[in-house]
Write an enzyme that holds these catalytic residues in place. Sequence first.
Site, PDB file in Angstrom:
ATOM      1  CD  GLU A 409      -2.963  -1.344   2.118  1.00 58.89           C
ATOM      2  OE1 GLU A 409      -4.171  -1.479   1.846  1.00 58.89           O
ATOM      3  OE2 GLU A 409      -2.520  -1.378   3.271  1.00 58.89           O
ATOM      4  CD  GLU A 482      -3.470  -7.028   3.005  1.00 63.16           C
ATOM      5  OE1 GLU A 482      -4.618  -6.605   3.297  1.00 63.16           O
ATOM      6  OE2 GLU A 482      -2.438  -6.370   3.222  1.00 63.16           O
TER       7      GLU A 482
END
Length: 873
Positions: A409, A482
């Site tokens: 991220e 994820e």
Amino acid sequence: MLDLNLLTEVRSENVLPPRCFYVPRGGRTDLNGTWKIKAFPCVYEMPDGFLDGAEGFREIEVPSCVQYYGYDFFQYTNVRYPFPYDPPYTPRRNPAYLHRRTVRIDADGKRKYAVFEGVDSCFYLFVNERYAGFSQISHKVAEFDITDFARDGENTIDVLVVKWCAGSYMEDQDKWRFTGIFRDVYLLSREEGHIEDYKIETALDGTAVFKYLRGGKPAKITLNGETKTAEAGESAVFTIGNPRLWTAETPFLYDLKIECAGETVVERVGFRTVTIEGGVFKINGKHVKLKGVNRHDFHPKKGAAVGADDMRADLLLMKAHNINAVRTSHYPSAPAFYALCDELGLYVMSESDVETHGAVEKEADYGIANLNALWTTDGFAGALIERNLCNVETQKNRPCVVIWSLGNESGHAECFDRAAYAIKRADGTRPVHSEGMTHIAGTDAYYSDALDIVSRMYPAPEWLRTGYLDDPRETRPFVLCEYCHAMGNGPGDLERYWEVLNSSDRFMGGFVWEWKDHGVLYGGGGYKYGGDFGETQHDGNFCIDGLAGPNLEIKPGLLNLKKVYGGYAAPAAAPPAPPAFVSQKADKFIVTEDKKQFVIKADGAAFRIDKGSGAITEWKIGGKRFLKTPLTVEIFRAPTDNDRNIVREWELRGIPSAVQTAREISVDGAARSVTVRGKMLPPYRGSCLDFTLLYTFEKSALRVAFAYSVPVRILPPRAGLVFGVGRGFGQIAYIGRGPYENYPDTKRLCPQGKYTAGVEEFFTDYVKPQECGARADTVWAELSGGNHEKLSGGAGLLSIWADKPFSFGVLPHSAQTLYRTAHNWQLPVSDTLYIHLDAAMRGIGSNSCGPALPPELEIPKEGKIEFIIQREE
């Protein structure tokens, strides 16, 4: 003495170049243990003579996080930076913690090195009050040559740990923000001319290449009884016939001994290859599925200062639940972790210490484009590459590592491609992954050879086919870095994902977010999360998002994952038929009424029906009260953590506050029945659900036919009945799905059968209380007073049938109590069991972070069912 400018730069000083991790035999002096500590509220206001004197010190254990010793404060944030966004500057009020201890060092002509395996976020090192260096990158192994600073005899080591530095902008991971020397620290005493760095590569034909990268004197290398010699810059090649290969299932390791300059290093070598062939990820030439989890360093009483025993406990529980892979989210783990994964057998995606998630919040909206903002600030692009190389160089000899990951991220600026190519130059034996590649999807750069794997987090399962397999330009394998956010009751979409992942070898598998809850034990009470320590900036219980509890308590979500990861077993034998219910109309049926209620006497039972709601408020048998709370329509469930994105709609629509309201009640004496037509009405909105209840009174039993329709767009999470009884019941038998809680999207993981359980087993003790304990597809249930089917003098029997399968639950707290209570240890003592009989129940999903629940897992807009509730003394 203290160069504070280093705090606004993204570099270290006097730290040795990263090398493969090893500890020579006999050369280590452990510095773990008791240190002294002195706190300074602000590093910028420290006195010049801060190293002078012995006043103001306390004792602290190392490794540790200072917050557990009463310093600073506990803070958990997910996306947001815990300080204003103004790189490279951090808050002026920047705490510092001077750690001190003494150690005996012998003047024996050997070189002396101080090694720190992890310090958050940066530190200045002093040896005998002389400045020896500065390091940042919290999760790297920082090594200093302190030979010229040491003296014969007692030496003072001072480590000034500072909470924030410029590097903290690259460490905005979803975790508690701890400070301190949180990993092992020790001294190495090594001969002049020792080996420095080496690389070991293996092949399936039994070839092992030892590359002597840096050092002084020649090295003697022994593998499988064969010894060879190599100079720095040379290689030694070994061949083992029919080698035993290393895999997660068969983690066989060979000992390789290195002798150089009077010291010995022992390596554990695994013969293992990682390749991508035809878009398929392969270990040792065979396709594997990564059945993985994301894992943080965390312990409820120690924070990030986890030891080898803690890591082993994590990994053994993973192995016991069919997990074969770990992503080190979102930083490299301690060296001991990788050694344990080598030993126990787990595939590792080793991720560099990079996350800049908070950049999206630097303005007034969630600006995804801002993820790349940090990389235009001077020095940060180079620091990204440094952080990745630290990860690779340290872990390069570990067979468990099968993927390098650039970070998490943090966008995907051009410097990420440069980092990827730098990794490939340092180690071309493993593929490179970047979570942030999604931000360049559709561009030519997306399809470049910098990245070897396609990655996404939390896409809808359908996208894996339409967005990936159907992409004509795509030739790489795909991994879910994820997915299935395991927060609270859940995740509920594991099976949907794996139906797709098993459909093609181009799917590598995925890593569930995440391994365990991060509940802190500190200051009394039970597990705590963000906001429990008086901090104003936090992200609540979003850290309570694991498959296991904070202390490795096994949760239903972990059991579900075990079944999915382990593959589907053959269908179980058909469950037994429920015992027959013998219908007998009540001989006597007398109805009286007043302005408030109907009073009904049917043989030996007596009932009261409230005229305002149509609920049964009293049920007596032989003069004894049976109900502790009325039998009512129920449309609300205590929101699960995976309901967090829809609960606001429920609240606005009035679902939690809807009141059962009767609009018509009629009595049919001949049929021994009462019909109620009504609505579930919130205080200031229209009906959330329209219903009809048909009560039919029989000998020792009550029939309740329930029909409903939802007149509006927003569907409630359930539609059914609830009533409360006393706590005299201790045992439950049921025919349905079990043995643990299950919902529409997890029920197929629980075979149908006949199960027995203690009443307490129906309640799952989530850190944040929420809906739990349901058993789907139930056709019969019976509550008794103990461990036998019938007990004389106990609570008697409560038996339940229905004309179709229903969702069944028994909880010690009402949905409203669970909804209003922040922590499990704050739940009140309850003297009531709440029995839930649901015609329809919403699925679970993982929308706390994952995709929205698909429409087929919402409750139907209309439905009907008939229950029989039989009470016997």
